[in-house]
Motif scaffolding. Structure first.
Motif, PDB file in Angstrom:
ATOM      1  N   ALA A  39     -33.579 -59.447 -39.707  1.00 14.29           N
ATOM      2  CA  ALA A  39     -34.742 -60.520 -39.922  1.00 14.29           C
ATOM      3  C   ALA A  39     -34.556 -61.764 -40.534  1.00 14.29           C
ATOM      4  CB  ALA A  39     -35.821 -59.720 -40.592  1.00 14.29           C
ATOM      5  N   ASP A  40     -33.440 -61.917 -41.456  1.00 15.87           N
ATOM      6  CA  ASP A  40     -33.132 -63.090 -41.879  1.00 15.87           C
ATOM      7  C   ASP A  40     -32.672 -64.185 -40.937  1.00 15.87           C
ATOM      8  OD1 ASP A  40     -33.618 -61.990 -44.548  1.00 15.87           O
ATOM      9  OD2 ASP A  40     -31.593 -61.508 -44.961  1.00 15.87           O
ATOM     10  N   SER A  41     -32.099 -63.820 -39.959  1.00 15.29           N
ATOM     11  CA  SER A  41     -31.786 -64.591 -38.987  1.00 15.29           C
ATOM     12  C   SER A  41     -32.791 -65.554 -38.332  1.00 15.29           C
ATOM     13  CB  SER A  41     -30.972 -64.102 -37.581  1.00 15.29           C
ATOM     14  OG  SER A  41     -31.864 -63.183 -36.908  1.00 15.29           O
ATOM     15  N   LEU A  42     -34.187 -65.181 -38.348  1.00 21.54           N
ATOM     16  CA  LEU A  42     -35.298 -65.941 -37.916  1.00 21.54           C
ATOM     17  C   LEU A  42     -35.735 -67.093 -38.853  1.00 21.54           C
ATOM     18  CD1 LEU A  42     -37.734 -63.046 -36.868  1.00 21.54           C
ATOM     19  CD2 LEU A  42     -36.024 -64.090 -35.644  1.00 21.54           C
ATOM     20  N   ARG A  43     -35.195 -67.058 -40.020  1.00 25.15           N
ATOM     21  CA  ARG A  43     -35.273 -68.070 -40.899  1.00 25.15           C
ATOM     22  C   ARG A  43     -34.750 -69.427 -40.395  1.00 25.15           C
ATOM     23  NH1 ARG A  43     -34.566 -64.257 -45.463  1.00 25.15           N
ATOM     24  NH2 ARG A  43     -36.812 -63.467 -45.823  1.00 25.15           N
ATOM     25  N   ALA A  44     -33.764 -69.261 -39.570  1.00 25.20           N
ATOM     26  CA  ALA A  44     -33.074 -70.599 -39.267  1.00 25.20           C
ATOM     27  C   ALA A  44     -33.920 -71.537 -38.440  1.00 25.20           C
ATOM     28  CB  ALA A  44     -31.867 -70.309 -38.396  1.00 25.20           C
ATOM     29  N   TYR A  45     -34.967 -70.647 -37.941  1.00 29.15           N
ATOM     30  CA  TYR A  45     -36.090 -71.687 -37.096  1.00 29.15           C
ATOM     31  C   TYR A  45     -37.406 -71.863 -37.682  1.00 29.15           C
ATOM     32  CZ  TYR A  45     -32.284 -69.519 -34.109  1.00 29.15           C
ATOM     33  OH  TYR A  45     -31.213 -69.464 -33.858  1.00 29.15           O
ATOM     34  N   SER A  46     -37.806 -72.915 -37.794  1.00 32.24           N
ATOM     35  CA  SER A  46     -39.224 -73.165 -38.062  1.00 32.24           C
ATOM     36  C   SER A  46     -40.432 -72.965 -37.483  1.00 32.24           C
ATOM     37  CB  SER A  46     -39.078 -74.862 -38.685  1.00 32.24           C
ATOM     38  OG  SER A  46     -38.990 -75.537 -37.583  1.00 32.24           O
ATOM     39  N   ALA A  47     -40.006 -72.950 -36.113  1.00 37.70           N
ATOM     40  CA  ALA A  47     -41.316 -72.646 -35.214  1.00 37.70           C
ATOM     41  C   ALA A  47     -40.929 -71.825 -34.069  1.00 37.70           C
ATOM     42  CB  ALA A  47     -41.920 -73.980 -34.857  1.00 37.70           C
ATOM     43  N   PHE A  48     -41.778 -70.895 -33.392  1.00 37.39           N
ATOM     44  CA  PHE A  48     -41.534 -70.294 -32.286  1.00 37.39           C
ATOM     45  C   PHE A  48     -42.544 -70.637 -31.133  1.00 37.39           C
ATOM     46  CE2 PHE A  48     -39.767 -68.284 -35.949  1.00 37.39           C
ATOM     47  CZ  PHE A  48     -38.510 -67.823 -35.359  1.00 37.39           C
ATOM     48  N   PRO A  58     -35.889 -72.715 -27.757  1.00 37.80           N
ATOM     49  CA  PRO A  58     -34.844 -73.352 -26.885  1.00 37.80           C
ATOM     50  C   PRO A  58     -33.525 -72.907 -27.202  1.00 37.80           C
ATOM     51  CG  PRO A  58     -36.206 -74.940 -28.190  1.00 37.80           C
ATOM     52  CD  PRO A  58     -36.502 -73.510 -28.828  1.00 37.80           C
ATOM     53  N   ARG A  59     -32.762 -72.639 -25.930  1.00 38.23           N
ATOM     54  CA  ARG A  59     -31.168 -72.011 -25.870  1.00 38.23           C
ATOM     55  C   ARG A  59     -30.718 -73.200 -26.596  1.00 38.23           C
ATOM     56  NH1 ARG A  59     -27.046 -71.631 -26.980  1.00 38.23           N
ATOM     57  NH2 ARG A  59     -25.409 -70.683 -25.781  1.00 38.23           N
ATOM     58  N   GLU A  60     -30.818 -74.283 -26.810  1.00 39.49           N
ATOM     59  CA  GLU A  60     -30.164 -75.382 -27.438  1.00 39.49           C
ATOM     60  C   GLU A  60     -30.383 -75.247 -29.042  1.00 39.49           C
ATOM     61  OE1 GLU A  60     -32.534 -76.246 -25.120  1.00 39.49           O
ATOM     62  OE2 GLU A  60     -31.071 -76.169 -23.529  1.00 39.49           O
ATOM     63  N   ALA A  61     -31.291 -74.492 -29.544  1.00 37.64           N
ATOM     64  CA  ALA A  61     -31.524 -74.312 -30.881  1.00 37.64           C
ATOM     65  C   ALA A  61     -30.625 -73.367 -31.447  1.00 37.64           C
ATOM     66  CB  ALA A  61     -32.928 -73.861 -31.219  1.00 37.64           C
ATOM     67  N   LEU A  62     -29.955 -72.455 -30.708  1.00 36.50           N
ATOM     68  CA  LEU A  62     -29.003 -71.337 -30.996  1.00 36.50           C
ATOM     69  C   LEU A  62     -27.940 -71.998 -31.749  1.00 36.50           C
ATOM     70  CD1 LEU A  62     -29.675 -68.803 -28.183  1.00 36.50           C
ATOM     71  CD2 LEU A  62     -30.859 -68.824 -30.578  1.00 36.50           C
ATOM     72  N   PRO A  63     -27.364 -71.187 -32.758  1.00 32.21           N
ATOM     73  CA  PRO A  63     -25.950 -71.589 -33.176  1.00 32.21           C
ATOM     74  C   PRO A  63     -24.855 -71.707 -32.198  1.00 32.21           C
ATOM     75  CG  PRO A  63     -27.128 -69.950 -34.664  1.00 32.21           C
ATOM     76  CD  PRO A  63     -27.987 -69.857 -33.345  1.00 32.21           C
ATOM     77  N   ALA A  64     -23.901 -72.444 -32.611  1.00 36.29           N
ATOM     78  CA  ALA A  64     -22.648 -72.620 -31.632  1.00 36.29           C
ATOM     79  C   ALA A  64     -21.852 -71.215 -31.628  1.00 36.29           C
ATOM     80  CB  ALA A  64     -21.830 -73.669 -32.068  1.00 36.29           C
ATOM     81  N   LEU A  65     -21.317 -70.772 -30.629  1.00 30.92           N
ATOM     82  CA  LEU A  65     -20.492 -69.717 -30.790  1.00 30.92           C
ATOM     83  C   LEU A  65     -18.760 -69.757 -30.742  1.00 30.92           C
ATOM     84  CD1 LEU A  65     -22.482 -67.807 -27.659  1.00 30.92           C
ATOM     85  CD2 LEU A  65     -22.622 -67.220 -29.951  1.00 30.92           C
ATOM     86  N   GLY A  66     -18.287 -68.682 -31.120  1.00 26.21           N
ATOM     87  CA  GLY A  66     -16.980 -68.829 -31.286  1.00 26.21           C
ATOM     88  C   GLY A  66     -16.416 -68.647 -29.973  1.00 26.21           C
ATOM     89  N   GLU A  67     -15.022 -68.352 -29.983  1.00 22.11           N
ATOM     90  CA  GLU A  67     -14.074 -68.175 -28.648  1.00 22.11           C
ATOM     91  C   GLU A  67     -14.441 -66.802 -28.361  1.00 22.11           C
ATOM     92  OE1 GLU A  67     -11.569 -68.477 -25.781  1.00 22.11           O
ATOM     93  OE2 GLU A  67     -12.425 -70.072 -26.872  1.00 22.11           O
ATOM     94  N   GLY A  68     -14.726 -66.330 -27.122  1.00 22.14           N
ATOM     95  CA  GLY A  68     -14.909 -65.137 -26.687  1.00 22.14           C
ATOM     96  C   GLY A  68     -16.127 -64.549 -27.062  1.00 22.14           C
ATOM     97  N   GLU A  69     -17.319 -65.334 -27.820  1.00 22.15           N
ATOM     98  CA  GLU A  69     -18.529 -64.715 -27.932  1.00 22.15           C
ATOM     99  C   GLU A  69     -19.526 -65.398 -26.870  1.00 22.15           C
ATOM    100  OE1 GLU A  69     -18.668 -64.403 -32.734  1.00 22.15           O
ATOM    101  OE2 GLU A  69     -19.246 -66.472 -31.929  1.00 22.15           O
TER     102      GLU A  69
END
Length: 157
Positions: A28-37, A80-91
């Protein structure tokens, strides 16, 4: 613009406009990274979120009472897809795999990714075949490249 669903409203919680959420994130905490949906064309501003069992309870600025919360039942909360955090190698994000072509190591076309599921033992891809049928294969049976998935032929029906 490609959108990614992070949660879905499953109903109202209490009388003051809180909603119950089914999560498509790790916590649930991961939703806090976004101010609006985006909620079916309506923008919702997150005020608070807390874990609740396997899901979460959230409050949005625009949802004032139980009736407004109930009206959101079944609505997906997307960003938006662009709002997601960057991924590491192989993710990878499941949303990035949908629609990718699936090929053999020799480059022969097998089909395309319909969905990515996780039934508890790891990710499984559902591959659409040209004949209209589909099959599932474990994610460990494929090598993900930026524009395609290469599948171990032993998993092709």
């Amino acid at each position: 613009m490609k959108r990614v669903t992070l949660a879905a409203v499953t109903g109202a919680h209490g009388l003051k406009g809180e909603v119950r959420l089914k999560l498509f994130t790790d916590a649930a905490d991961s939703l806090r990274a976004y101010s609006a949906f985006d909620a079916g064309g309506q923008m919702l501003t997150l005020q608070s979120v807390r874990p609740a069992g396997a899901g979460a309870i959230a409050r949005f600025k625009e949802v004032a009472d139980r009736s407004a919360a109930e009206a959101l039942r079944g609505v997906a909360l997307t960003v938006p897809r662009e709002a997601l955090p960057a991924l590491g190698e192989g993710e990878y994000y499941h949303a990035d795999l949908i629609g990718l072509p699936v090929v053999t190591p020799d480059g022969d076309s097998v089909g395309a990714v319909l969905t990515v599921e996780n039934f508890g033992a790891g990710d499984v891809i559902d591959v659409a075949l040209p004949n209209g049928k589909s099959f599932m294969a474990p994610m460990h049976a494929v090598t993900a490249e930026s524009d395609r998935l290469i599948i171990d032929p032993v998993f092709i029906p």
